[in-house]
Structure formats: C-alpha cells, structure tokens
Scaffold this motif. Sequence first.
Motif, PDB file in Angstrom:
ATOM      1  N   SER A  92       0.814  -1.221   0.000  1.00  0.00           N
ATOM      2  CA  SER A  92       0.000   0.000   0.000  1.00  0.00           C
ATOM      3  C   SER A  92       0.846   1.268   0.000  1.00  0.00           C
ATOM      4  O   SER A  92       0.306   2.369  -0.169  1.00  0.00           O
ATOM      5  N   LEU A  93       2.151   1.126   0.140  1.00  0.00           N
ATOM      6  CA  LEU A  93       3.025   2.293  -0.036  1.00  0.00           C
ATOM      7  C   LEU A  93       2.892   2.867  -1.445  1.00  0.00           C
ATOM      8  O   LEU A  93       3.212   4.024  -1.678  1.00  0.00           O
ATOM      9  N   VAL A  94       2.402   2.054  -2.365  1.00  0.00           N
ATOM     10  CA  VAL A  94       2.147   2.545  -3.723  1.00  0.00           C
ATOM     11  C   VAL A  94       1.153   3.707  -3.678  1.00  0.00           C
ATOM     12  O   VAL A  94       1.308   4.691  -4.406  1.00  0.00           O
ATOM     13  N   PHE A  95       0.145   3.630  -2.818  1.00  0.00           N
ATOM     14  CA  PHE A  95      -0.825   4.722  -2.697  1.00  0.00           C
ATOM     15  C   PHE A  95      -0.130   6.023  -2.319  1.00  0.00           C
ATOM     16  O   PHE A  95      -0.454   7.090  -2.835  1.00  0.00           O
ATOM     17  N   HIS A 114      -6.157  13.970   2.506  1.00  0.00           N
ATOM     18  CA  HIS A 114      -5.282  13.016   1.809  1.00  0.00           C
ATOM     19  C   HIS A 114      -3.977  12.822   2.584  1.00  0.00           C
ATOM     20  O   HIS A 114      -3.465  11.705   2.695  1.00  0.00           O
ATOM     21  N   TRP A 115      -3.413  13.929   3.089  1.00  0.00           N
ATOM     22  CA  TRP A 115      -2.165  13.831   3.849  1.00  0.00           C
ATOM     23  C   TRP A 115      -2.378  13.048   5.144  1.00  0.00           C
ATOM     24  O   TRP A 115      -1.510  12.289   5.568  1.00  0.00           O
ATOM     25  N   VAL A 116      -3.538  13.211   5.755  1.00  0.00           N
ATOM     26  CA  VAL A 116      -3.871  12.417   6.944  1.00  0.00           C
ATOM     27  C   VAL A 116      -3.929  10.933   6.554  1.00  0.00           C
ATOM     28  O   VAL A 116      -3.426  10.069   7.280  1.00  0.00           O
ATOM     29  N   GLY A 117      -4.516  10.641   5.401  1.00  0.00           N
ATOM     30  CA  GLY A 117      -4.561   9.265   4.911  1.00  0.00           C
ATOM     31  C   GLY A 117      -3.173   8.679   4.708  1.00  0.00           C
ATOM     32  O   GLY A 117      -2.926   7.514   5.036  1.00  0.00           O
ATOM     33  N   VAL A 118      -2.257   9.484   4.187  1.00  0.00           N
ATOM     34  CA  VAL A 118      -0.870   9.040   4.018  1.00  0.00           C
ATOM     35  C   VAL A 118      -0.273   8.676   5.372  1.00  0.00           C
ATOM     36  O   VAL A 118       0.372   7.633   5.531  1.00  0.00           O
ATOM     37  N   ALA A 119      -0.504   9.528   6.368  1.00  0.00           N
ATOM     38  CA  ALA A 119       0.021   9.253   7.708  1.00  0.00           C
ATOM     39  C   ALA A 119      -0.576   7.971   8.284  1.00  0.00           C
ATOM     40  O   ALA A 119       0.130   7.168   8.918  1.00  0.00           O
ATOM     41  N   VAL A 120      -1.861   7.746   8.058  1.00  0.00           N
ATOM     42  CA  VAL A 120      -2.516   6.532   8.549  1.00  0.00           C
ATOM     43  C   VAL A 120      -1.932   5.290   7.867  1.00  0.00           C
ATOM     44  O   VAL A 120      -1.663   4.277   8.523  1.00  0.00           O
TER      45      VAL A 120
END
Length: 134
Positions: A92-95, A114-120
């Motif tokens: 999922s690092l691809v996301f 979106h940035w919060v999603g990256v952190a999650v």
Amino acid sequence: MKTQTINAGWLHERLGTVVLWALLICTESAGQLFTKVAGDQVGQMDFGWSWLADVAHNPAILAAIACYIGAFFVWMLILRRSSLSLAFPLSSLVFVVVLLGSWLGLGEHISALHWVGVAVIIGGIALLAEGEEN
C-alpha cells in the motif's frame, strides 16, 4: 570432503529485499501515473478500432504496460521471501507514492485529508511490521 555453501548473492539477502520493494513500489506507481497521463492524452473513449489503435501506439500506455509487467515479476520474487500478511499491506506504499507523484509530477491538488490518509497508511504499515516475527 566438506561441501561449502555458496552465497546466493545480494539478491537473497536483506539488501535484495529492500531493492525488490523499491522496484515494486516504483514500477507500480509509475504504471499508475503513466496510465493517468495516457488517459488524458487519449481523451474521450469512443470505443472502436481507431481508438484501440491510438491506445496501442500511445507511449504512455506502452510505458504503463511495461511497468505493470515488471511489477508482476518483482511481486513474484517478493512473495517468495515474504509472508503475504505483511507483503500485501506493505504494497500500500504505492498509494503514498502515487499521491506524491500526482502532486509533484502532475500538479494535482492534495487535500489535508489526503495527507492524513498518508500518515494513517504509514502508521499502519509500521504497526504491522513491528508485530512481524523475524
């Protein structure tokens, strides 16, 4: 006579695993970004022979296909050495990389959510990796 174990090379060591993961994340992400670029170039989808011919000759589509084929073979190598329960979430690092690529390379707006999603995603991967047995 004593037999010696031959070192299978760096590919079978930890460095090889890191290189394979970097290749997978790069090829999968590049495939997604090339597909987006190709979709913008091809435009409206009036499915037919001329549209298929345009798609078949589009350099971005050809690059995306090459990336996906490469990613498939790298994924097979990763799965030979990793548990699926860790490998799949790590993929999922691809996301994250696609989001960064679309922001930096395509000029897309990325919201705070979106940035919060990256952190999650990164936090979730860290938790899964911490719980993995060596």
